[in-house]
Design a protein around this motif. Structure first.
Motif, PDB file in Angstrom:
ATOM      1  N   UNK A 196      57.603  66.155  53.328  1.00 25.87           N
ATOM      2  CA  UNK A 196      56.871  67.415  53.704  1.00 25.87           C
ATOM      3  C   UNK A 196      55.788  66.680  54.087  1.00 25.87           C
ATOM      4  N   UNK A 197      55.367  66.160  54.042  1.00 26.79           N
ATOM      5  CA  UNK A 197      53.927  65.371  54.046  1.00 26.79           C
ATOM      6  C   UNK A 197      54.016  65.011  56.109  1.00 26.79           C
ATOM      7  N   UNK A 198      55.231  64.140  56.013  1.00 25.12           N
ATOM      8  CA  UNK A 198      55.110  63.590  57.790  1.00 25.12           C
ATOM      9  C   UNK A 198      55.652  64.749  58.294  1.00 25.12           C
ATOM     10  N   UNK A 199      56.644  65.824  58.543  1.00 22.89           N
ATOM     11  CA  UNK A 199      56.966  66.564  59.116  1.00 22.89           C
ATOM     12  C   UNK A 199      56.171  67.837  59.642  1.00 22.89           C
ATOM     13  N   UNK A 200      55.037  68.094  58.804  1.00 24.53           N
ATOM     14  CA  UNK A 200      53.733  69.168  58.632  1.00 24.53           C
ATOM     15  C   UNK A 200      52.812  68.487  59.239  1.00 24.53           C
ATOM     16  N   UNK A 201      52.208  67.518  59.414  1.00 27.73           N
ATOM     17  CA  UNK A 201      50.876  67.126  59.429  1.00 27.73           C
ATOM     18  C   UNK A 201      50.449  65.885  60.424  1.00 27.73           C
ATOM     19  N   UNK A 202      49.888  66.143  61.670  1.00 30.18           N
ATOM     20  CA  UNK A 202      49.367  66.200  62.461  1.00 30.18           C
ATOM     21  C   UNK A 202      48.392  64.371  61.646  1.00 30.18           C
ATOM     22  N   UNK A 203      47.986  64.288  60.774  1.00 30.96           N
ATOM     23  CA  UNK A 203      47.810  63.086  60.205  1.00 30.96           C
ATOM     24  C   UNK A 203      48.192  63.572  58.427  1.00 30.96           C
ATOM     25  N   UNK A 204      48.282  62.139  58.620  1.00 31.30           N
ATOM     26  CA  UNK A 204      48.930  62.406  56.630  1.00 31.30           C
ATOM     27  C   UNK A 204      47.893  61.334  55.106  1.00 31.30           C
ATOM     28  N   UNK A 206      46.991  59.647  52.626  1.00 31.63           N
ATOM     29  CA  UNK A 206      47.547  58.755  51.376  1.00 31.63           C
ATOM     30  C   UNK A 206      46.820  58.438  50.515  1.00 31.63           C
ATOM     31  N   UNK A 207      46.547  59.007  49.139  1.00 28.49           N
ATOM     32  CA  UNK A 207      45.533  58.665  47.969  1.00 28.49           C
ATOM     33  C   UNK A 207      46.346  58.012  47.234  1.00 28.49           C
ATOM     34  N   UNK A 208      45.570  57.440  46.735  1.00 22.68           N
ATOM     35  CA  UNK A 208      45.737  56.108  45.735  1.00 22.68           C
ATOM     36  C   UNK A 208      45.032  56.897  44.339  1.00 22.68           C
ATOM     37  N   UNK A 213      41.083  57.679  45.872  1.00 25.52           N
ATOM     38  CA  UNK A 213      40.480  57.434  46.897  1.00 25.52           C
ATOM     39  C   UNK A 213      41.003  57.132  48.071  1.00 25.52           C
ATOM     40  N   UNK A 214      41.054  56.813  48.981  1.00 19.74           N
ATOM     41  CA  UNK A 214      41.758  57.087  50.241  1.00 19.74           C
ATOM     42  C   UNK A 214      42.280  55.755  51.289  1.00 19.74           C
ATOM     43  N   UNK A 215      43.592  55.695  50.677  1.00 16.80           N
ATOM     44  CA  UNK A 215      44.217  54.372  50.951  1.00 16.80           C
ATOM     45  C   UNK A 215      44.259  54.328  51.913  1.00 16.80           C
ATOM     46  N   UNK A 216      44.833  55.429  53.327  1.00 13.20           N
ATOM     47  CA  UNK A 216      44.958  54.851  54.636  1.00 13.20           C
ATOM     48  C   UNK A 216      45.561  56.494  54.839  1.00 13.20           C
ATOM     49  N   UNK A 217      45.197  56.115  56.114  1.00 13.03           N
ATOM     50  CA  UNK A 217      45.822  57.707  57.039  1.00 13.03           C
ATOM     51  C   UNK A 217      46.280  57.585  58.083  1.00 13.03           C
ATOM     52  N   UNK A 218      47.209  57.670  58.112  1.00 13.01           N
ATOM     53  CA  UNK A 218      48.409  57.899  59.647  1.00 13.01           C
ATOM     54  C   UNK A 218      48.556  59.002  60.044  1.00 13.01           C
ATOM     55  N   UNK A 219      48.037  58.820  61.420  1.00 14.34           N
ATOM     56  CA  UNK A 219      48.412  60.133  62.034  1.00 14.34           C
ATOM     57  C   UNK A 219      49.940  59.533  63.185  1.00 14.34           C
ATOM     58  N   UNK A 220      50.163  61.593  63.307  1.00 12.58           N
ATOM     59  CA  UNK A 220      51.915  61.488  63.638  1.00 12.58           C
ATOM     60  C   UNK A 220      51.939  62.064  64.288  1.00 12.58           C
TER      61      UNK A 220
END
Lengths: 258, 295
Positions: A196-204, A206-208, A213-220
């Motif tokens: 769902x996150x990858x299908x919808x987002x322009x950026x995902x 990722x929290x841990x 805290x933010x682990x990583x932000x993946x642009x889609x």
């Protein structure tokens, strides 16, 4: 990129529980541009809902700076639309009256906008139905229309399709994308579903967990409409999944250390 | 039972013809019995006369016991004698005047009491501070019976109309107060969050969220308040009055006119039931959005 629509800097939030202070969010920084579709994903307890509720103005008592269009979030309001996991419609109101809520349906201007939104969320013919007569997906679409009627600067969605079955969920995702592409409403969408996150987002985002805290932000950067079966989609999905596996490993070593 | 017996008979008939046809013969019998049962259930649900069945039987037995001389008419007048007394009162005794006076008293007392109950119930329901301040006192007063305070009220307000209204009012206040309070405290907390997100003002929150959500409780309270007002009316009118249905009963008691006592009782029962039905109707109309078990 100009001035961010939503700016979160050095956000920290902790809760007092019986076991002592628990840090829900630790040094979260996030800049959201106008028209972006941000999806936030993470395991339970990573503070993703807390983050969303702080932006909405529902949760307070944090440190750091959260601004929408340059002004500090003072409290909840119609400029920040919020969709809960449950539809939370007023059971005594019909679909159209739920969408209008406190706004007068008798006004031609409101009437016209409500009718437009009913068409947008594909609920024609159900204007006079009561929430008990609707399916889960339909009720959630009413809730989305209710938020959109107020022209929010940003729409915050807290696992809105979490309680729906897989088919309804896929349908709702395309309805939401349709709305986003037509209205260009900035969205922050919290989910625990990687697809769902990858299908919808322009950026995902990722929290841990512990502390959140933010682990990583993946642009889609896949073009819309997206297809879950394409190899480029699967590639990005794996990329996100990989980050998660690292989070899990981290968890395990943490656990071993105690 | 009939269903089962039918099947056995049909099955036996089938057995005579041969084992092959037994199943096919039993099936229509079962279907028939099932259809009859469904029809009976339908009649039970839809027809009002089912509710009248038992009272009608009781009245028939009562009439029979009276006209055969089994029971003395002084002690228990027959339904027909009561009907005659009713006609006599209606034509010459100013029954409509007395009934009007009674309904007016109950209505006025109910109106004031219910309004106060709704107001205070809303206040204590909405604000914890108001609850701490008012609720303990109200709960203590709630448990004092009508009859116990009636003499005091008469002492304070005299034998006039005021004391009667106050007695009725003091009774009808409590059910609505309690149910309004409970109704408001039962409102889903999650909807308050929705009200915040939608930017409701305090007034909008009350009008668009709290009151509609508490409406089931409020309407139930209204119905119970009305019933208590009706009982309070009897207390007020029996204690001392020059008009009203209670006065008719009291006067009949002094003249040993038993049929008139019964007329009064029946009027209290019938009018009370009519008012209750009216409130039920309002309840059904106002709460049609509810998704609850209908029996």
């Amino acid at each position: 990129m100009g001035e961010a629509l939503l700016s979160i800097t050095a956000l920290n939030k902790s809760f007092g529980t019986a076991a002592g202070q628990v840090q829900a969010l630790h040094d979260v920084d996030l800049q959201v541009q106008e028209g972006e579709f941000i999806t936030v994903i993470g395991p339970s307890g990573c503070g993703k809902s807390t983050l969303l509720r702080i932006v909405a103005g529902l949760d307070t008592g944090y440190s750091g700076k959260v601004t929408l269009e340059g002004t500090e979030i003072g409290g909840p309001g119609i400029d920040k639309g919020f969709i809960f996991q449950e539809h939370r419609l007023f059971p005594w109101l019909t679909v159209e009256k739920n969408i209008a809520s406190d706004l007068p349906l008798g006004k031609p201007e409101i009437r016209r906008k409500v009718d437009e939104l009913i068409e947008l969320v594909k609920l024609q013919g159900f204007e006079k139905s009561y929430p008990r007569e609707l399916s889960g997906g339909m009720a959630q679409r009413v809730a989305i229309a209710r938020a959109l009627l107020r022209n929010p600067r940003i729409l915050l969605l807290d696992e809105p399709f979490g309680a729906l079955d897989a088919f309804t969920r896929a349908h709702m995702q395309s309805v939401l994308l349709d709305i986003w592409r037509r209205n260009r409403t900035t969205m922050i969408f919290v989910t625990h579903d990687i697809d769902e996150a990858v299908f919808l987002g322009t950026r995902v985002v990722i929290l841990e967990p512990r502390p959140g805290r933010i682990r990583k932000i993946v642009p889609i950067d896949l073009p819309f409409p997206r297809k879950k079966t394409t190899s480029s989609f699967q590639e990005l999905r794996l990329k996100v999944l990989n980050v998660f596996e690292k989070v899990d490993e981290l968890e395990l070593t943490d656990g071993a250390g105690i | 039972m009939a269903d089962g017996a039918d099947i056995i008979i049909k099955a036996a008939k089938g057995a005579e013809k041969g084992p092959g046809s037994a199943g096919s013969a039993a099936a229509p019998g079962r279907a028939q019995a099932k259809a009859a049962w469904t029809a009976l259930r339908g009649a039970l649900r839809s027809d009002w006369w089912v509710g009248a069945l038992l009272p009608a039987a009781a009245i028939a037995v009562w009439q029979l016991a009276g006209s055969t001389g089994l029971v003395s008419p002084e002690f228990l007048p027959t339904p027909l004698a009561i009907l005659a007394a009713f006609t006599e009162l209606a034509v010459h005794g100013g029954l409509s005047h007395h009934l009007g006076v009674s309904i007016g008293r109950a209505g006025l007392g109910f109106l004031i009491g219910a309004m106060l109950g709704l107001l205070l119930g809303t206040l204590t329901g909405l604000f914890r501070r108001a609850e701490y301040m008012l609720d303990p006192g109200v709960q203590v007063l709630r448990l004092v019976p009508h009859l116990a305070i009636a003499p005091l009220i008469i002492l304070w307000f005299g034998f006039g109309e005021v004391s009667k209204i106050v007695i009725i009012m003091s009774g009808s206040f409590f059910p609505l107060y309690v149910n309004t309070f409970m109704g408001i405290r039962g409102v889903d907390n999650k909807l308050f969050e929705v009200a915040r997100v939608l930017g409701f003002s305090p007034w909008q929150r009350l009008r668009r969220l709290v009151l509609p959500a508490a409406l089931p409780g409020i309407l139930l309270g209204l119905r119970l308040s009305m019933a208590v007002a009706w009982i309070g009316l009897v207390v007020a009118e029996l204690i001392g009055s020059q008009s009203g249905v209670g006065f008719l009963i009291n006067e009949a008691k002094q003249n040993s006119n038993t049929p008139v006592i019964f007329v009064g009782i029946v009027i209290f029962a019938v009018v009370g039931k009519l008012i209750d039905s009216l409130f039920r109707l309002i309840e059904r109309k106002a709460l049609h959005w509810r998704d609850s078990y209908q029996g």
